[in-house]
Structure formats: C-alpha cells, structure tokens
Write an enzyme that holds these catalytic residues in place. Structure first.
Site, mmCIF file in Angstrom:
data_model
loop_
_atom_site.group_PDB
_atom_site.id
_atom_site.type_symbol
_atom_site.label_atom_id
_atom_site.label_comp_id
_atom_site.label_asym_id
_atom_site.label_seq_id
_atom_site.Cartn_x
_atom_site.Cartn_y
_atom_site.Cartn_z
ATOM 1 C CD GLU A 257 -3.391 -6.015 4.165
ATOM 2 O OE1 GLU A 257 -4.131 -5.239 4.801
ATOM 3 O OE2 GLU A 257 -2.159 -5.877 4.103
ATOM 4 C CD GLU B 11 -2.804 -1.068 2.505
ATOM 5 O OE1 GLU B 11 -2.539 -0.276 3.412
ATOM 6 O OE2 GLU B 11 -3.777 -1.824 2.544
HETATM 7 C C1 BG6 Z 1 -3.978 -2.320 5.882
HETATM 8 C C2 BG6 Z 1 -2.589 -2.719 6.284
HETATM 9 O O1 BG6 Z 1 -3.979 -1.042 5.362
HETATM 10 O O2 BG6 Z 1 -4.910 -2.246 6.914
HETATM 11 C C3 BG6 Z 1 -2.510 -3.692 7.449
HETATM 12 O O3 BG6 Z 1 -1.905 -3.244 5.175
HETATM 13 C C4 BG6 Z 1 -3.478 -3.272 8.523
HETATM 14 O O4 BG6 Z 1 -1.187 -3.725 7.911
HETATM 15 C C5 BG6 Z 1 -4.877 -3.236 7.926
HETATM 16 O O5 BG6 Z 1 -3.452 -4.104 9.653
HETATM 17 C C6 BG6 Z 1 -5.949 -2.876 8.914
HETATM 18 O O6 BG6 Z 1 -5.663 -1.660 9.544
HETATM 19 P P1 BG6 Z 1 -5.560 -1.566 11.120
HETATM 20 O O7 BG6 Z 1 -5.031 -0.221 11.392
HETATM 21 O O8 BG6 Z 1 -6.916 -1.799 11.637
HETATM 22 O O9 BG6 Z 1 -4.606 -2.642 11.557
#
Ligand code: BG6
Length: 467
Positions: free
Chosen positions: A368, A161
């Site tokens: 993700e 990202e």
């Molecule tokens: C994504 C990242 O943007 O969001 C992850 O690649 C991250 O590393 C995920 O864990 C969720 O965000 P957060 O802040 O809730 O962990």
C-alpha cells in the site's frame, strides 16, 4: 532501474470496495458494525464501490492499466458468516470467479486473509481476539482458503497491518474498556494474532504448492526532533513499539527482549504458555509486505508526578499516540502535509526499505502507498496531478532503495479504484479510477479513469523508465 519481473500492482480491501455487505450469505463484520455507526456522517460498507457486482468491469480496467498483480482481501465473513462453523459456498464461488477473471487477464492475485474485518459473530461468541477460539477459527478459515484457492493463488498475506490494527479500539472491538484495562486487552489480542499468524503461515507452506507467505506492516519511520540522545532514543522506541516488535516477532519466531522488558515494566505481560512459545517459533516469513504513507518525528516525553511510565495519551491522532517515559510525536516542519494531515515523505520509504532489508534479509513488496484526498470530477475527467506527484516521488525512492541493494520485488498503489476510506468515508479518495458516488449519493457508481491511471499505465509499460 526496476527489475524486469517487477510486480506493478494495485491494492484494495474487501470491506472498502465490495459492498454487498449481507448478500449471498455474508455475515456482519466488525468493519460493517463500526461503519454503520457512522452512516449518518459518511458512506458505509453497504455499497462501498460495488466491486461485488462490478468486478468484471473493474478487472478489465486493471487489464488495460497493465497490472501484473492485484492485492486484495477476502472477507472472512463471506466464507464463514459466523466466523467458524459452516462454510458459505457462495462466498467461495465469488472469490473463485474473481481469481479466475484475474488470471484470465494475466494479473497475479495476491490475497490478504484478514483486513480489519473480523466476523462480528466472533465478537459476540468469544470476545474476538481475546480468545484462543478466534485464533482457531482463523486458522480453520485460512486452511479453507488455501484449499479452495491455493491451486491458483501463490502469494498470501496473513493479515493487514497487525501492528496498526491493534492500536485502534474499534477495530479490536474494545468499546468499554479504558486505560490500563484496554492496554492489557490489546496485548492479549495481539498475542492471539501472533499465534494466528504463526499457525496459518506454517499451514500455507504445507497446503499451497509453491506458496509463499508474509506479514504486512504499517511502516513507522521516526526521526528524532533533536540530536539529544534521549530524543534519538525516543525515535527508536516509537519505531520499536509501533512496528519493529511486530516484524521481529514474525521473523524471529519469538518476542524480542526489548518488548518483553517493556511489557514487564508496564505490567502488561499477557499469558504466554510453553505451547505458545513453540507455536510462535514455527512462524514462516518468505517476504515482508510494507504499507507506507508517512513518517513521524519524536522527542522524549519524561514522566512526572502525574504520569507513569508507559501511560498513553493521544498525540497526532489515535494511531500515533504519545507515551510517557518514551516519546511525544511532533510535527516535522520540513515536510508537507496532505489535506488529511499525513506528512508526505518519499525519502522515508527509502529509509524504511533499507532498514527492513538490512535487519531481516527478506524480500520486500509495497502493498500500500497512495494519497488520500478530495478529487474533483470536471467534464468527466479528474486531473489529479497531485496524486501523480505523490506516486512518482515514492517510486523514485524505491528505485533509490533498489540501487542501495535492497531486494524490492513489487509496488501496489493504494488503491486501484476509489474505496471507502478506513475511517473517513468516500470523500477521501485514493483510487486511480474515480467512482462516481459521494458519501450520501450513490449516483451511478460509474468508473472514470483519472489522469493518474493513464500516467501509471505508461509507467508500467516502460517498466518504470517513464517516471
Ligand atoms: C491503511 C489501511 O492503513 O491505510 C487501509 O490498510 C486504509 O485500509 C489506508 O484505507 C488509508 O487510511 P484511511 O483511513 O485514509 O483509509
């Protein structure tokens, strides 16, 4: 219908899962540095989910789950504790062991080279991504990884990202600069990351036999708040300046015109040498990896006597900022929100996949997607029906996109086991497997599959028919 060879996977990242932050020669990273600053409020990277010591057990859980792919990141500072200079062989050994264990269990490793965890030494020596020296260090690190692991690892994601990371000051180690100074720094750093992408993607093709490589983006799908033309345009700009400019640059090997015009107009243009132009043009994109969590809604935000065009102000949160002359982010009353404020929108994933496929004609994989929320362990069980609903609805949206003709070749749940949230500690859980620890009590770090784990197991077994 999911294709027969669909990659059913799950994801993690080094600083969020490994722990062992200074073991076996690993250096401090920007992610460690920032998490230690919050140690009195939430869990930090010191132990995280302790994957470093328990990877064999975790890979057994992946095998029982039926995973075809595991997407994870290498900690650059485990391989080069100082960012550049001497290789730490123990770091290479660790990832060799993880890769071998995955392959022995028929799980394809999919590696991200850099997930928010720049070696801190590069900040001290070169002010991080402001310097071409960091780009050189990254390319050298990528080369080391391709040579060490490329005989077994064929799919590579250069960074995680870039388009979102660059918006977050602490991830870019922008600590003192404010306002326009911070914005100009951000663009310079982004430029170096684009060069790092271009050079190391090219190298991947040269060094990894049968290797393929792609960028990862945090997807932005923005709906106009009304059908006023200026609101429609505000949604286009929010997509462009938060996500599209990044994929456009990687795929086309050059900054898109709308982005160059915006940089000129806001006085934020970085130095782009002729050599840089050539390097960017050599960028390789075999596939695009999509991280998808939510959609946004916007309306036009006009400039006024007190605000100039391009002036940023915090909106929904740090990453979803507003910008004068372009857009203002609003809540979408038609969508439900997660406990942490993400607007849940499976249809947005179908829209994103259609959009990226039609624009870029590159195969897509979701690296993700998941729900971050509080889970309750009761009698050694976690009944996370809400997570099943979330994943199921997003898988149905992917199926729709496939039916629309989009080439989607895999899906990775975020995350395989509970991990340290990127900025909200351990309370906000994403895993299919519960880790028995809290923000302040490491307990026994026992692994307990949640209901969503067993549900996903069945989905994989039926190749998505039992959704
Ligand atoms: C994504 C990242 O943007 O969001 C992850 O690649 C991250 O590393 C995920 O864990 C969720 O965000 P957060 O802040 O809730 O962990």
């Amino acid at each position: 219908m999911f294709p027969n060879n669909f990659y059913w996977g799950a994801s993690s990242s080094a600083f969020q899962i490994e722990g062992a932050w200074n073991e076996d020669g690993k250096g401090l990273t920007v992610a460690d540095y920032n998490s230690f600053k919050k140690s009195n409020k939430q869990a930090d990277t010191k132990v995280a989910s302790d994957f470093y010591h328990r990877y064999k057990e975790d890979i057994q859980l992946m095998k029982e789950l039926g995973l075809k792919m595991y997407r994870f990141s290498i900690s650059w500072a485990r391989i080069f504790p100082e960012g550049d200079g001497k290789v730490n062989e123990k770091g290479i050994d660790f990832y060799n062991d993880v890769i071998d264990e995955l392959i022995a269990n028929n799980i394809e490793p999919f590696i991200t080279l850099y997930h928010f965890d720049l070696p801190f030494s590069l900040v001290e020596k070169y002010n991080g991504w402001t310097s071409y020296k960091t780009t050189e260090a990254f390319v050298n690190y990528a080369e080391t990884c391709y040579k060490a692991f490329g005989d077994r690892v064929k799919k590579w994601q250069i960074n995680n990202e870039q388009n979102l990371m660059v918006r977050v000051n602490e991830r870019m180690n922008i600590y003192d600069a404010q306002g326009e100074e911070a914005e100009r720094l951000r663009v310079i750093m982004d430029h170096q990351m684009f060069l790092a992408y271009a050079k190391s993607s090219k190298l991947c093709k040269q060094l990894v036999e049968g290797g393929s490589v792609g960028p990862s983006i945090s997807a932005t799908v923005t709906y106009p708040a009304t059908n006023k033309p200026e609101d429609v345009m505000s949604a286009i700009w929010n997509n462009r300046l938060k996500t599209d400019y990044c994929i456009d640059t990687h795929v086309n090997g050059a900054y898109p015109n709308y982005y160059l015009e915006y940089l000129k107009e806001t006085n934020r243009m970085p130095n782009i040498s002729e050599e840089d132009v050539v390097s960017l043009s050599e960028s390789v994109v075999d596939f695009i990896t999509v991280n998808y969590y939510r959609t946004l809604t916007s309306r036009h935000l006009p400039v006024d006597a007190n605000h100039f065009k391009g002036e940023k102000i915090e909106g929904f949160n740090i990453v979803d900022y507003n910008m004068y002359g372009y857009w203002e982010i609003l809540k979408n009353e038609n969508l439900k929100e997660s406990e942490y404020g993400a607007q849940i929108d499976p249809s947005g994933l179908r829209i994103a996949l259609n959009d990226y496929w039609n624009k870029y004609k590159k195969p897509l994989i979701i690296t993700e997607n998941g729900l971050g929320t509080v889970d309750n362990l009761v009698d050694d069980k976690v009944h996370d029906g809400y997570r099943i609903d979330y994943i199921k609805s997003h898988l149905l949206a992917i199926e729709d996109a496939i039916r629309d003709g989009v080439d989607v070749f895999g899906y990775n749940v975020w995350s395989i086991i509970d991990i340290l949230s990127s900025h909200q500690g351990f309370k906000k859980r994403y895993g299919l497997v519960y880790i028995d620890r809290t923000d302040f009590d490491e307990k026994d770090l026992r692994r307990i599959p949640k209901d969503s784990y067993y549900w996903y197991q069945d989905v994989i077994k039926s190749n998505g028919q039992n959704l």
